[in-house]
Write a protein that holds these residues in place. Structure first.
Motif, mmCIF file in Angstrom:
data_model
loop_
_atom_site.group_PDB
_atom_site.id
_atom_site.type_symbol
_atom_site.label_atom_id
_atom_site.label_comp_id
_atom_site.label_asym_id
_atom_site.label_seq_id
_atom_site.Cartn_x
_atom_site.Cartn_y
_atom_site.Cartn_z
ATOM 1 N N VAL A 186 -11.761 42.166 -27.210
ATOM 2 C CA VAL A 186 -9.961 41.323 -27.062
ATOM 3 C C VAL A 186 -9.571 41.539 -25.686
ATOM 4 C CG1 VAL A 186 -7.819 41.242 -28.361
ATOM 5 C CG2 VAL A 186 -9.866 41.975 -29.585
ATOM 6 N N ASP A 187 -10.111 40.478 -24.965
ATOM 7 C CA ASP A 187 -9.514 40.578 -23.557
ATOM 8 C C ASP A 187 -8.657 39.300 -23.172
ATOM 9 O OD1 ASP A 187 -11.550 38.755 -23.554
ATOM 10 O OD2 ASP A 187 -12.939 39.737 -22.552
ATOM 11 N N SER A 188 -8.159 38.669 -24.161
ATOM 12 C CA SER A 188 -7.090 37.718 -23.612
ATOM 13 C C SER A 188 -6.279 37.500 -24.994
ATOM 14 C CB SER A 188 -8.045 36.259 -23.472
ATOM 15 O OG SER A 188 -8.484 35.922 -24.964
ATOM 16 N N GLN A 207 -0.865 48.255 -45.680
ATOM 17 C CA GLN A 207 -0.818 48.185 -44.457
ATOM 18 C C GLN A 207 -1.851 48.574 -43.701
ATOM 19 O OE1 GLN A 207 2.102 50.695 -42.531
ATOM 20 N NE2 GLN A 207 2.282 49.054 -40.774
ATOM 21 N N PRO A 208 -2.736 47.683 -43.042
ATOM 22 C CA PRO A 208 -3.907 48.128 -42.269
ATOM 23 C C PRO A 208 -3.586 49.208 -41.132
ATOM 24 C CG PRO A 208 -4.011 45.924 -42.490
ATOM 25 C CD PRO A 208 -2.374 46.196 -42.904
ATOM 26 N N ILE A 209 -4.673 49.990 -40.799
ATOM 27 C CA ILE A 209 -4.569 50.935 -40.015
ATOM 28 C C ILE A 209 -5.264 50.420 -38.638
ATOM 29 C CG2 ILE A 209 -4.925 53.460 -38.840
ATOM 30 C CD1 ILE A 209 -3.136 53.322 -41.477
ATOM 31 N N ILE A 210 -4.611 50.666 -37.540
ATOM 32 C CA ILE A 210 -5.157 49.856 -36.021
ATOM 33 C C ILE A 210 -5.417 51.034 -35.211
ATOM 34 C CG2 ILE A 210 -5.158 48.327 -34.309
ATOM 35 C CD1 ILE A 210 -3.163 46.843 -36.454
ATOM 36 N N PHE A 211 -6.828 51.378 -34.884
ATOM 37 C CA PHE A 211 -7.039 52.177 -33.558
ATOM 38 C C PHE A 211 -7.222 51.271 -32.507
ATOM 39 C CE2 PHE A 211 -7.846 54.808 -37.165
ATOM 40 C CZ PHE A 211 -7.339 56.071 -36.659
ATOM 41 N N ASP A 212 -6.722 51.302 -31.319
ATOM 42 C CA ASP A 212 -7.040 50.328 -30.324
ATOM 43 C C ASP A 212 -7.090 51.079 -28.991
ATOM 44 O OD1 ASP A 212 -4.922 49.900 -28.163
ATOM 45 O OD2 ASP A 212 -3.658 50.002 -29.766
ATOM 46 N N THR A 213 -7.935 50.707 -28.179
ATOM 47 C CA THR A 213 -8.181 51.034 -26.783
ATOM 48 C C THR A 213 -8.039 49.954 -25.612
ATOM 49 O OG1 THR A 213 -10.544 50.674 -27.102
ATOM 50 C CG2 THR A 213 -9.914 52.817 -27.559
ATOM 51 N N LEU A 214 -6.736 49.453 -26.067
ATOM 52 C CA LEU A 214 -6.469 48.274 -24.918
ATOM 53 C C LEU A 214 -5.646 48.689 -24.002
ATOM 54 C CD1 LEU A 214 -5.466 45.756 -27.885
ATOM 55 C CD2 LEU A 214 -7.475 45.633 -26.579
ATOM 56 N N VAL A 215 -6.007 48.220 -22.800
ATOM 57 C CA VAL A 215 -5.410 48.578 -21.657
ATOM 58 C C VAL A 215 -4.290 47.847 -20.912
ATOM 59 C CG1 VAL A 215 -7.188 50.442 -20.980
ATOM 60 C CG2 VAL A 215 -7.075 48.237 -20.064
ATOM 61 N N ASN A 216 -4.481 46.370 -21.259
ATOM 62 C CA ASN A 216 -3.710 45.574 -20.979
ATOM 63 C C ASN A 216 -2.343 45.298 -21.836
ATOM 64 O OD1 ASN A 216 -2.463 42.350 -21.183
ATOM 65 N ND2 ASN A 216 -3.738 42.556 -19.240
ATOM 66 N N ALA A 217 -1.063 45.705 -21.227
ATOM 67 C CA ALA A 217 0.131 45.699 -22.030
ATOM 68 C C ALA A 217 0.440 44.327 -22.636
ATOM 69 C CB ALA A 217 1.174 45.961 -20.797
ATOM 70 N N ARG A 243 -1.585 44.139 -25.625
ATOM 71 C CA ARG A 243 -1.327 45.323 -26.803
ATOM 72 C C ARG A 243 0.042 44.696 -27.513
ATOM 73 N NH1 ARG A 243 0.502 49.557 -26.517
ATOM 74 N NH2 ARG A 243 -0.869 50.670 -28.215
ATOM 75 N N ALA A 244 0.915 44.149 -26.554
ATOM 76 C CA ALA A 244 2.316 43.510 -27.243
ATOM 77 C C ALA A 244 1.876 42.523 -28.198
ATOM 78 C CB ALA A 244 3.042 42.983 -26.009
ATOM 79 N N VAL A 245 0.746 41.744 -27.891
ATOM 80 C CA VAL A 245 0.293 40.802 -29.128
ATOM 81 C C VAL A 245 0.051 41.537 -30.529
ATOM 82 C CG1 VAL A 245 -1.023 38.907 -29.745
ATOM 83 C CG2 VAL A 245 -0.147 38.901 -27.454
ATOM 84 N N ILE A 246 -0.624 42.637 -30.213
ATOM 85 C CA ILE A 246 -1.276 43.371 -31.406
ATOM 86 C C ILE A 246 -0.250 43.862 -32.054
ATOM 87 C CG2 ILE A 246 -2.940 45.098 -32.135
ATOM 88 C CD1 ILE A 246 -4.416 42.696 -31.416
ATOM 89 N N ALA A 247 0.864 44.504 -31.357
ATOM 90 C CA ALA A 247 1.934 45.107 -31.934
ATOM 91 C C ALA A 247 2.894 44.251 -32.840
ATOM 92 C CB ALA A 247 2.922 45.631 -30.736
ATOM 93 N N ILE A 289 -0.074 50.896 -35.880
ATOM 94 C CA ILE A 289 -0.951 50.899 -34.749
ATOM 95 C C ILE A 289 -1.145 52.466 -34.244
ATOM 96 C CG2 ILE A 289 -1.289 50.059 -32.400
ATOM 97 C CD1 ILE A 289 0.130 47.656 -33.182
ATOM 98 N N ILE A 290 -2.307 52.861 -34.063
ATOM 99 C CA ILE A 290 -2.643 54.300 -33.251
ATOM 100 C C ILE A 290 -3.229 53.981 -31.686
ATOM 101 C CG2 ILE A 290 -3.664 56.351 -33.327
ATOM 102 C CD1 ILE A 290 -3.705 56.304 -36.294
ATOM 103 N N ASP A 291 -2.492 54.130 -30.645
ATOM 104 C CA ASP A 291 -2.998 53.923 -29.425
ATOM 105 C C ASP A 291 -3.916 55.063 -29.053
ATOM 106 O OD1 ASP A 291 -3.648 53.037 -26.712
ATOM 107 O OD2 ASP A 291 -1.449 52.937 -26.339
#
Length: 273
Positions: A40-42, A63-73, A76-80, A86-88
């Motif tokens: 997920v790079d875009s 509510q689904p649980i989300i573990f993410d390792t995204l570094v692009n702010a 990440r804002a879109v996923i939020a 969300i668990i970063d």
């Protein structure tokens, strides 16, 4: 009720799933469905991930649980904006490292130095090819190149462990099956004798071994409980006689088996990225 868990990453998703699964394993009464969403790079891919998360939330009522390792702010804002919890995975660790190192992280998607990445990748591929070439005693003349040689009775887990070690850590592993003839002689098979310090044994409960063998050769002497009991007993006696470390694979995952081998042999492999 099964809870859906998303592992979202700008790379392969291995880190997110590994760390997330470790945390989820503490909740033994809860069933989880794992959904890995890699690369997920875009913004567009992030929006597609949000749609998938929201659809699951609506259909399941949970509510689904989300573990993410995204570094692009921005990503990440879109996923939020999704309906997930969300668990970063990276935020806590990056914050501590930023303090310790006194500098900001690069926040570059999928950042791995090309030379290091290519070298690790080639090493793992070479290790996988070596494991395949040296499976089940196929090429005993190459044991001098092996960092560890797994031995055990047929169907005790040697091949999957070899391939996991090769692919995930880049360790060069061969394996040798202990036959009835080997066990009856009560000595190390000749091809293994000079590599005693590289040997590591796998054993398994006879009942489980019989069940596994029955899937391959039902109602055969090979799968009989009596034969499995004899082979396992003789194999463990061989390990003890020659001081060969070993692990019972009956209730252990391939990850646990591989980790034990790395620790007990002192090998230092290269973890996949």
């Amino acid at each position: 009720m099964t809870r859906t868990v998303f592992f979202i990453s700008d790379s392969t998703g291995i880190t997110a799933e590994t760390l997330g699964s470790s945390l989820l394993s503490q909740f033994e009464q809860q069933k989880f469905e794992h959904v890995i969403v890699p690369y997920v790079d875009s913004i567009e891919k992030a929006q597609a991930a949000v749609e998938k998360i929201d659809r699951v939330a609506k259909e399941s009522g949970e509510q689904p649980i989300i573990f993410d390792t995204l570094v692009n702010a921005d990503i990440r804002a879109v996923i939020a904006t999704s309906s997930g919890f969300i668990i970063d995975v990276l935020a806590h660790f990056l914050g501590q490292l930023e303090t310790a190192l006194g500098q900001k992280p690069s926040s570059t998607v999928g950042r791995v130095k090309n030379a290091d990445r290519d070298a690790r990748y080639k090493n793992r591929i070479d290790a996988v090819n070596f494991a395949l070439d040296n499976d089940d005693g196929a090429r005993i003349n190459r044991y001098d190149q092996a960092q560890v040689i797994l031995i055990g009775v047929s169907r005790s887990g040697k091949t999957p462990t070899c391939l996991y070690l090769a692919l995930q850590t880049g360790v060069f592993v061969a394996n040798y099956p202990l036959t009835e003839e080997d066990l009856e002689e009560r000595r190390l098979p000749r091809p293994l004798a000079e590599y005693r310090d590289r040997l590591y044994g796998l054993t398994i409960e006879p009942e489980r071994l019989s069940a596994i063998r029955s899937e391959r050769r039902p109602n055969s002497p090979y799968a009989s409980l009596r034969r499995c009991e004899d082979e396992v007993r003789d194999a463990e006696a061989l390990f003890s006689r020659f001081g060969i470390p070993y692990i019972d694979t009956t209730h252990a995952s391939v990850e646990e088996i591989a980790t034990r081998i790395l620790v007990e042999t002192g090998l230092r492999g290269q973890r996949s990225q």
